[in-house]
Every structure is written in structure tokens, then in C-alpha cells.
Design an enzyme around this catalytic site. Structure first.
Site, PDB file in Angstrom:
ATOM      1  N   ASN A  10       0.558   8.414   2.899  1.00  8.32           N
ATOM      2  CA  ASN A  10       0.805   8.323   1.524  1.00  8.32           C
ATOM      3  C   ASN A  10      -0.548   7.518   0.885  1.00  8.32           C
ATOM      4  O   ASN A  10      -0.660   6.430   1.183  1.00  8.32           O
ATOM      5  CB  ASN A  10       1.776   6.893   1.525  1.00  8.32           C
ATOM      6  CG  ASN A  10       2.449   6.675  -0.042  1.00  8.32           C
ATOM      7  OD1 ASN A  10       1.881   7.006  -0.709  1.00  8.32           O
ATOM      8  ND2 ASN A  10       3.501   5.728   0.239  1.00  8.32           N
ATOM      9  N   ARG A 120       2.854  12.175   0.781  1.00  9.68           N
ATOM     10  CA  ARG A 120       3.737  11.963  -0.521  1.00  9.68           C
ATOM     11  C   ARG A 120       2.844  12.446  -1.791  1.00  9.68           C
ATOM     12  O   ARG A 120       1.635  12.163  -1.840  1.00  9.68           O
ATOM     13  CB  ARG A 120       3.764  10.452  -0.758  1.00  9.68           C
ATOM     14  CG  ARG A 120       4.394   9.959  -2.080  1.00  9.68           C
ATOM     15  CD  ARG A 120       4.484   8.519  -2.119  1.00  9.68           C
ATOM     16  NE  ARG A 120       5.543   8.028  -2.945  1.00  9.68           N
ATOM     17  CZ  ARG A 120       5.660   6.873  -2.929  1.00  9.68           C
ATOM     18  NH1 ARG A 120       5.616   6.051  -2.405  1.00  9.68           N
ATOM     19  NH2 ARG A 120       6.621   6.568  -4.050  1.00  9.68           N
ATOM     20  N   HIS A 208       9.871   8.116  -8.182  1.00 10.39           N
ATOM     21  CA  HIS A 208      10.559   7.594  -7.079  1.00 10.39           C
ATOM     22  C   HIS A 208      11.547   8.057  -6.424  1.00 10.39           C
ATOM     23  O   HIS A 208      12.338   7.657  -5.722  1.00 10.39           O
ATOM     24  CB  HIS A 208      11.059   5.913  -7.565  1.00 10.39           C
ATOM     25  CG  HIS A 208      10.149   4.947  -7.811  1.00 10.39           C
ATOM     26  ND1 HIS A 208      10.354   3.903  -9.072  1.00 10.39           N
ATOM     27  CD2 HIS A 208       9.016   4.520  -7.486  1.00 10.39           C
ATOM     28  CE1 HIS A 208       9.362   3.160  -9.143  1.00 10.39           C
ATOM     29  NE2 HIS A 208       8.541   3.458  -7.869  1.00 10.39           N
ATOM     30  N   LEU A 236      13.429  -1.756  -7.592  1.00  6.57           N
ATOM     31  CA  LEU A 236      12.890  -2.792  -8.166  1.00  6.57           C
ATOM     32  C   LEU A 236      11.574  -3.321  -7.187  1.00  6.57           C
ATOM     33  O   LEU A 236      11.723  -3.963  -6.299  1.00  6.57           O
ATOM     34  CB  LEU A 236      13.688  -3.907  -8.556  1.00  6.57           C
ATOM     35  CG  LEU A 236      14.989  -3.450  -8.961  1.00  6.57           C
ATOM     36  CD1 LEU A 236      15.781  -4.791  -9.548  1.00  6.57           C
ATOM     37  CD2 LEU A 236      14.665  -2.930 -10.410  1.00  6.57           C
ATOM     38  N   SER A 238       6.923  -3.247  -7.401  1.00  7.79           N
ATOM     39  CA  SER A 238       5.619  -3.364  -8.284  1.00  7.79           C
ATOM     40  C   SER A 238       6.021  -2.448  -9.282  1.00  7.79           C
ATOM     41  O   SER A 238       5.467  -2.409 -10.508  1.00  7.79           O
ATOM     42  CB  SER A 238       4.430  -3.324  -7.459  1.00  7.79           C
ATOM     43  OG  SER A 238       4.375  -2.487  -6.652  1.00  7.79           O
ATOM     44  N   ARG A 268       3.096  -2.451 -15.794  1.00  4.75           N
ATOM     45  CA  ARG A 268       3.323  -1.271 -16.668  1.00  4.75           C
ATOM     46  C   ARG A 268       4.443  -1.809 -17.603  1.00  4.75           C
ATOM     47  O   ARG A 268       5.434  -2.518 -17.395  1.00  4.75           O
ATOM     48  CB  ARG A 268       3.832  -0.216 -15.882  1.00  4.75           C
ATOM     49  CG  ARG A 268       2.616   0.690 -15.051  1.00  4.75           C
ATOM     50  CD  ARG A 268       3.146   1.819 -14.316  1.00  4.75           C
ATOM     51  NE  ARG A 268       3.017   1.354 -12.927  1.00  4.75           N
ATOM     52  CZ  ARG A 268       3.924   1.949 -11.912  1.00  4.75           C
ATOM     53  NH1 ARG A 268       4.617   3.391 -12.203  1.00  4.75           N
ATOM     54  NH2 ARG A 268       3.769   1.509 -10.941  1.00  4.75           N
ATOM     55  N   MET A 311       6.257 -10.900  -8.837  1.00  2.86           N
ATOM     56  CA  MET A 311       7.713 -11.699  -8.945  1.00  2.86           C
ATOM     57  C   MET A 311       7.660 -13.095  -8.312  1.00  2.86           C
ATOM     58  O   MET A 311       8.318 -14.110  -8.731  1.00  2.86           O
ATOM     59  CB  MET A 311       8.933 -10.937  -8.615  1.00  2.86           C
ATOM     60  CG  MET A 311      10.200 -11.495  -9.068  1.00  2.86           C
ATOM     61  SD  MET A 311      10.639 -11.695 -10.901  1.00  2.86           S
ATOM     62  CE  MET A 311      10.956 -10.197 -11.477  1.00  2.86           C
ATOM     63  N   ARG A 312       7.139 -13.171  -7.149  1.00  2.30           N
ATOM     64  CA  ARG A 312       7.303 -14.282  -6.132  1.00  2.30           C
ATOM     65  C   ARG A 312       6.318 -15.395  -7.172  1.00  2.30           C
ATOM     66  O   ARG A 312       6.933 -16.782  -7.177  1.00  2.30           O
ATOM     67  CB  ARG A 312       6.583 -14.167  -4.929  1.00  2.30           C
ATOM     68  CG  ARG A 312       7.453 -13.278  -4.246  1.00  2.30           C
ATOM     69  CD  ARG A 312       6.663 -12.912  -2.906  1.00  2.30           C
ATOM     70  NE  ARG A 312       5.813 -11.692  -3.284  1.00  2.30           N
ATOM     71  CZ  ARG A 312       5.076 -10.957  -2.328  1.00  2.30           C
ATOM     72  NH1 ARG A 312       5.449 -11.012  -1.208  1.00  2.30           N
ATOM     73  NH2 ARG A 312       4.252 -10.141  -2.871  1.00  2.30           N
ATOM     74  N   GLY A 355      10.657  -3.685  -2.935  1.00  2.00           N
ATOM     75  CA  GLY A 355      10.426  -5.188  -2.900  1.00  2.00           C
ATOM     76  C   GLY A 355      11.160  -6.268  -3.588  1.00  2.00           C
ATOM     77  O   GLY A 355      11.691  -7.237  -2.785  1.00  2.00           O
ATOM     78  N   GLU A 358      14.965  -5.856  -2.610  1.00  8.24           N
ATOM     79  CA  GLU A 358      15.438  -6.299  -1.301  1.00  8.24           C
ATOM     80  C   GLU A 358      15.313  -7.762  -0.981  1.00  8.24           C
ATOM     81  O   GLU A 358      15.989  -8.225  -0.014  1.00  8.24           O
ATOM     82  CB  GLU A 358      14.396  -5.433  -0.123  1.00  8.24           C
ATOM     83  CG  GLU A 358      14.772  -3.978  -0.456  1.00  8.24           C
ATOM     84  CD  GLU A 358      13.696  -3.102   0.482  1.00  8.24           C
ATOM     85  OE1 GLU A 358      13.330  -3.679   1.277  1.00  8.24           O
ATOM     86  OE2 GLU A 358      13.652  -1.957   0.054  1.00  8.24           O
ATOM     87  N   ASN A 359      14.469  -8.257  -1.752  1.00  7.84           N
ATOM     88  CA  ASN A 359      13.996  -9.799  -1.357  1.00  7.84           C
ATOM     89  C   ASN A 359      14.450 -10.790  -2.426  1.00  7.84           C
ATOM     90  O   ASN A 359      14.535 -12.106  -1.866  1.00  7.84           O
ATOM     91  CB  ASN A 359      12.395  -9.974  -1.092  1.00  7.84           C
ATOM     92  CG  ASN A 359      12.126  -9.084   0.126  1.00  7.84           C
ATOM     93  OD1 ASN A 359      12.578  -9.142   1.304  1.00  7.84           O
ATOM     94  ND2 ASN A 359      11.147  -8.170  -0.064  1.00  7.84           N
ATOM     95  N   GLU A 406      10.623   5.481   2.408  1.00 11.12           N
ATOM     96  CA  GLU A 406      10.075   6.818   1.503  1.00 11.12           C
ATOM     97  C   GLU A 406       9.267   7.613   2.799  1.00 11.12           C
ATOM     98  O   GLU A 406       9.350   8.536   2.798  1.00 11.12           O
ATOM     99  CB  GLU A 406       8.998   6.492   0.559  1.00 11.12           C
ATOM    100  CG  GLU A 406       9.811   5.886  -0.735  1.00 11.12           C
ATOM    101  CD  GLU A 406       9.181   4.839  -1.411  1.00 11.12           C
ATOM    102  OE1 GLU A 406       8.576   3.944  -1.004  1.00 11.12           O
ATOM    103  OE2 GLU A 406       9.000   5.337  -2.843  1.00 11.12           O
TER     104      GLU A 406
HETATM  105  P1  AMP Z   1       7.113  -3.195  -3.591  1.00  8.36           P
HETATM  106  O1  AMP Z   1       6.220  -2.362  -4.538  1.00  8.36           O
HETATM  107  O2  AMP Z   1       8.406  -2.082  -3.310  1.00  8.36           O
HETATM  108  O3  AMP Z   1       6.270  -3.107  -2.224  1.00  8.36           O
HETATM  109  O4  AMP Z   1       7.343  -4.214  -4.222  1.00  8.36           O
HETATM  110  C1  AMP Z   1       6.370  -5.283  -4.321  1.00  8.36           C
HETATM  111  C2  AMP Z   1       6.915  -6.585  -5.135  1.00  8.36           C
HETATM  112  O5  AMP Z   1       7.986  -6.959  -4.561  1.00  8.36           O
HETATM  113  C3  AMP Z   1       5.910  -7.450  -5.282  1.00  8.36           C
HETATM  114  O6  AMP Z   1       4.917  -7.486  -6.298  1.00  8.36           O
HETATM  115  C4  AMP Z   1       6.815  -8.704  -5.331  1.00  8.36           C
HETATM  116  O7  AMP Z   1       6.877  -8.921  -6.861  1.00  8.36           O
HETATM  117  C5  AMP Z   1       8.072  -8.421  -5.242  1.00  8.36           C
HETATM  118  N1  AMP Z   1       8.565  -9.267  -3.958  1.00  8.36           N
HETATM  119  C6  AMP Z   1       8.286  -9.275  -2.622  1.00  8.36           C
HETATM  120  N2  AMP Z   1       8.813 -10.087  -1.875  1.00  8.36           N
HETATM  121  C7  AMP Z   1       9.540 -10.955  -2.791  1.00  8.36           C
HETATM  122  C8  AMP Z   1      10.374 -12.126  -2.758  1.00  8.36           C
HETATM  123  N3  AMP Z   1      10.609 -12.611  -1.540  1.00  8.36           N
HETATM  124  N4  AMP Z   1      10.793 -12.472  -3.948  1.00  8.36           N
HETATM  125  C9  AMP Z   1      10.527 -12.018  -5.036  1.00  8.36           C
HETATM  126  N5  AMP Z   1       9.899 -10.764  -5.255  1.00  8.36           N
HETATM  127  C10 AMP Z   1       9.442 -10.360  -3.972  1.00  8.36           C
END
Ligand code: AMP
Length: 420
Positions: A10, A120, A208, A236, A238, A268, A311-312, A355, A358-359, A406
Site C-alpha cells: 500500500n 492498493r 474506500h 471514519l 483520517s 479535507r 480526533m483524539r 480509526g 473503531e476507537n 484493506e
Molecule cells: P485511520 O485513517 O483509519 O488510520 O484513522 C486515523 C484517525 O483515527 C486518527 O487521525 C484519529 O483521528 C482517529 N483515532 C484513532 N484512535 C482514536 C481514538 N482512540 N479516539 C478518537 N479518534 C481516534
């Protein structure tokens, strides 16, 4: 009997993530994974012998802007291999990084035969609705789609080109982020622009797709009754989008011609009146590059909050603009949820993935509460414990949290093509 494996690559603008899967009885399981950082020519490799596919990835990016470095770690995160090399090799980022990976793999595959590499590829244009073995002609045609995805397509193709040059006899399979959406109905494919633009490729492709294909593949194993159901998946991360799936097929997606449309993302903008682009162009005198920078890199959660694209960071920030950015994110998800449910005549299940999906139990809870009118009843305890099903038994709409994979989807697609 010697076993077989599939390598998944990827390639992004500043990183190459790779995963090695073992092939067993038509299935794949994780063998090694890690990431390469070609801009800095630094990558970590995590050695995870035959771990289950549910195991979290151990890969991470290290050494940005420092000396080139290759590291191998075992499943306990113990370093098993490390290599550094001359920073003078930096100029050929992808090529050098993949050479290092292939050399290392050659030494560690043992009896295992690498039967192919799955890549990918962000854009398959109007032509590619399924995984495809790449030869020079295919590579050239995929290069033509660079105008449709200028930020992503060149990196995807650089990885394939490098592998074809290094291993001409090893099948290189392109798996497309657009493919899952290629059969959505015409009304979900068009913009109300002059038809000539549609004919030359200005369409709603949706992205996606590998993530959605993985969820569509996995959901019936968790909830068989949903195999023919109406499902909205919220990817959901980045990058963020949502997809309406009916009977396992994509019917519509919030992403359109590019990966800008739909939900606000880390940086974005998401859904936008095109008049705002004309305003930047005509009234503010901005050129195309400046506008691209605003739309792709300075908008979304970062633009709204002025604080962070993560988001964190926002969840724990007392600044009112952090809260406002989250409010906007929730609002747009809720709006799109209603729209996508309408597109498929109702909704039987909602799935959260990637991200944030799931979290973040907070985001999931707020979306579900706002969507109570659709018949969603959140099980608050299940949600905060990150259970697989987070809706109550009496909820009219089942709500699931399913980690996306993926890379596994690419491995399965590659396997199906090479071992039909
Ligand atoms: P991804 O692109 O699927 O890897 O998701 C990345 C994004 O997931 C990061 O930029 C965070 O904003 C978000 N993320 C990861 N862990 C958490 C969490 N525990 N709580 C809130 N957002 C999270």
C-alpha cells in the site's frame, strides 16, 4: 508441501505499508507486516509468524528526516533485524525501499513461495471494476487516471513499476479503491453537468472501496441475516466516507469524483458548494495550487478547529472550536446517514469502521443518538466496552463496530485472481 504467500503493498505519498499473508486452503492469514517510509528511506518491519488476522498491526513509521533505517521486530515488539544505509540513496525512494524489503523477504521466506503481490491502487477509472494483473499496457492506462487522482495515483503506480522492474516474473495485481462502487446505479454515478463531461470521466467514482468490500465480505459472517440487507457503512478515519450497501453491492457513496466530497475529514473539506471554489478563484485571486492546498490540507477538522486534524486531540481540548469541529463532523455524518438510508429504501444495519469509527465511543454514541429517529437504539454499555454489536436487542437497526482490513481484502482479491 511448501507453503505459499502473498505480499500486499500500500504505497502512499510518504509511506509504503506492506503485509505478508500466508495462503492456506483458499484463505489468507497475516505473516509479516510493517511500513516503509520512502521519503526518508526508513522502514520498520514487524515479524509476526502466522498470527491470526485479527491481530493489530505492529507497523509504525520512524525516523522521519533521519538516516535511512530498516528494522524488523517480532510479535512482542522485540527487534530482530535492523539495517541502515547511505542517505545518498534517498533520490529513488520507492525503488530503494522495495529493494530492501524484497532482499529481506528473500532471506526470510524459507520454504514459502511468494505467488504474487497485491497493490492498493486508488483509481481504476471507468474501466477497472475488478482486480487486474498489471502489465505494461495496464500500467499505461492506469497512468492516464493520474489526472483523476493526482495526489494518490502516482505513488500507487510507482510501487508497481518498481516491483515489475525488480521481479518481472512475479504477478503484480492491482486492487482498486473505486472498483467496489463501479456497479452503482447511473443516478449515483452522474453529476448534473453537461453530458460530455460525464463521458470524459467526470463521474461519482466513490473511494474506500477496499474497506467497504472487506466489510461487505465480513458482515454476513457476523450477522448472516444481513447478507441481503440494507447497510450503511461509516468509514471514519483520517479520510472519511460512508457507503450504502444493498445485498452486498455498493449503491451509493458520499465520495464522488475525488476523495474530497462527502464528510469532512482530517484536513479535507467534504461536501462543498462549487461556488465557494469560484469565489476563491475569482474574488480572492487564488490559483489552482492554492485552492487545492485549502481543500485537501487546510480544511476538515483542522480547518474548522484551527487546532488539529486528529480526533483524539479535539476530543480532549477545552477550546470551543474543537467542540464545534466535532459538532460539524457528527452533523454531516447524521445527514449523510439519512440520505444514504433514503437511497436504499431504508436501513437494517449501520457499521462503524476505521480509526475514529473503531476507537471513538463518543463519536459512535453521538451519531447513534442523533439517528434515533431511524430506529437506532444504542446499547451504551456495549458501546463503551467496544463490543462488536452496540445496539440493543430491540433496536430496529443493528449497529456494529467492525475493524476494517484493506490489506486482507487485497490479499483475498489477489489470491482469487491467481488461484481461481
Ligand atoms: P485511520 O485513517 O483509519 O488510520 O484513522 C486515523 C484517525 O483515527 C486518527 O487521525 C484519529 O483521528 C482517529 N483515532 C484513532 N484512535 C482514536 C481514538 N482512540 N479516539 C478518537 N479518534 C481516534
Amino acid at each position: 508441501m511448501a507453503s505459499e504467500s502473498i505480499l500486499v503493498i500500500n504505497a502512499g505519498s510518504s509511506s509504503i505499508k506492506f503485509t505478508l499473508f500466508d495462503v492456506e486452503a483458499g484463505e489468507v492469514s497475516l505473516h509479516y507486516d510493517g511500513r516503509i517510509q520512502p521519503d526518508t528511506i526508513s522502514f520498520d518491519l514487524f515479524l509476526q509468524p502466522s498470527v491470526g488476522i485479527d491481530k493489530e498491526y505492529g507497523g509504525q513509521v520512524e525516523g522521519i528526516g533521519t538516516a535511512p533505517k530498516f528494522k524488523a521486530k517480532d510479535r512482542d515488539n522485540e527487534l530482530v533485524y535492523e539495517e541502515t544505509w547511505d542517505a545518498g540513496e534517498r533520490s529513488s525512494g520507492h525503488q530503494v525501499a522495495l529493494e530492501k524489503l524484497m532482499n529481506w523477504l528473500d532471506d526470510h521466506l524459507g520454504d514459502t513461495t511468494l505467488i504474487g503481490v497485491g497493490h492498493r491502487v486508488v483509481h481504476g477509472g471507468t474501466e477497472y471494476a475488478a482486480p487486474t494483473i498489471v502489465n505494461d499496457a495496464v500500467l499505461q492506462q492506469l497512468g492516464d487516471y493520474t489526472v483523476l487522482a493526482p495526489l494518490h495515483q502516482p505513488n500507487c503506480l510507482a510501487g508497481i513499476r518498481a516491483m515489475l522492474a525488480m521481479r518481472p516474473d512475479l504477478p503484480q495485481v492491482a486492487c482498486f479503491d473505486t472498483a467496489f462502487h463501479r456497479n452503482h446505479p447511473l443516478v449515483a454515478d452522474q453529476f448534473a453537468l453537461p453530458y460530455e463531461l460525464y463521458e470524459e470521466g467526470v463521474r461519482r467514482y466513490g473511494f474506500h472501496g477496499l474497506s467497504y468490500a472487506y466489510i461487505a465480505h465480513t458482515l454476513p459472517t457476523i450477522a448472516p441475516e444481513l447478507a441481503d440487507g440494507r447497510v450503511v457503512v461509516a468509514h471514519l478515519g483520517s479520510g472519511a466516507s460512508m457507503c450504502a450497501i444493498k445485498g452486498g453491492q455498493s449503491m451509493d457513496s458520499t465520495m464522488g469524483f475525488t476523495a474530497l466530497d462527502g464528510l469532512p475529514m482530517g484536513t479535507r473539506c467534504g461536501n462543498l458548494d462549487p461556488g465557494a471554489v469560484l469565489y476563491m478563484l475569482q474574488e480572492k485571486g487564488m490559483d489552482a495550487k492554492q485552492i487545492e492546498d485549502v481543500l485537501y490540507r487546510r480544511s476538515g477538522l483542522l480547518g474548522l478547529s484551527g487546532i488539529s486534524n486528529d480526533m483524539r486531540d479535539l476530543e480532549h481540548n477545552p477550546d470551543p472550536r474543537a467542540a464545534q469541529a466535532i459538532d460539524y463532523f457528527i452533523y454531516r455524518i447524521t445527514r449523510e446517514l439519512g440520505a444514504l438510508a433514503a437511497a436504499i429504501g431504508g436501513i437494517d444495519a449501520l457499521v462503524f469502521t476505521a480509526g475514529i469509527g473503531e476507537n471513538s465511543d463518543m463519536i459512535r454514541a453521538r451519531v447513534c443518538r442523533a439517528a434515533a429517529w431511524l430506529g437506532i437504539e444504542l446499547d451504551e454499555a456495549a458501546n463503551s466496552q467496544r463490543a462488536q454489536r452496540i445496539s440493543t436487542a430491540s433496536s430496529k437497526v443493528a449497529v456494529y463496530v467492525i475493524p476494517t482490513d484493506e490489506e486482507k481484502m487485497i490479499a483475498l482479491d489477489t489470491l482469487r485472481l491467481l488461484r481461481p
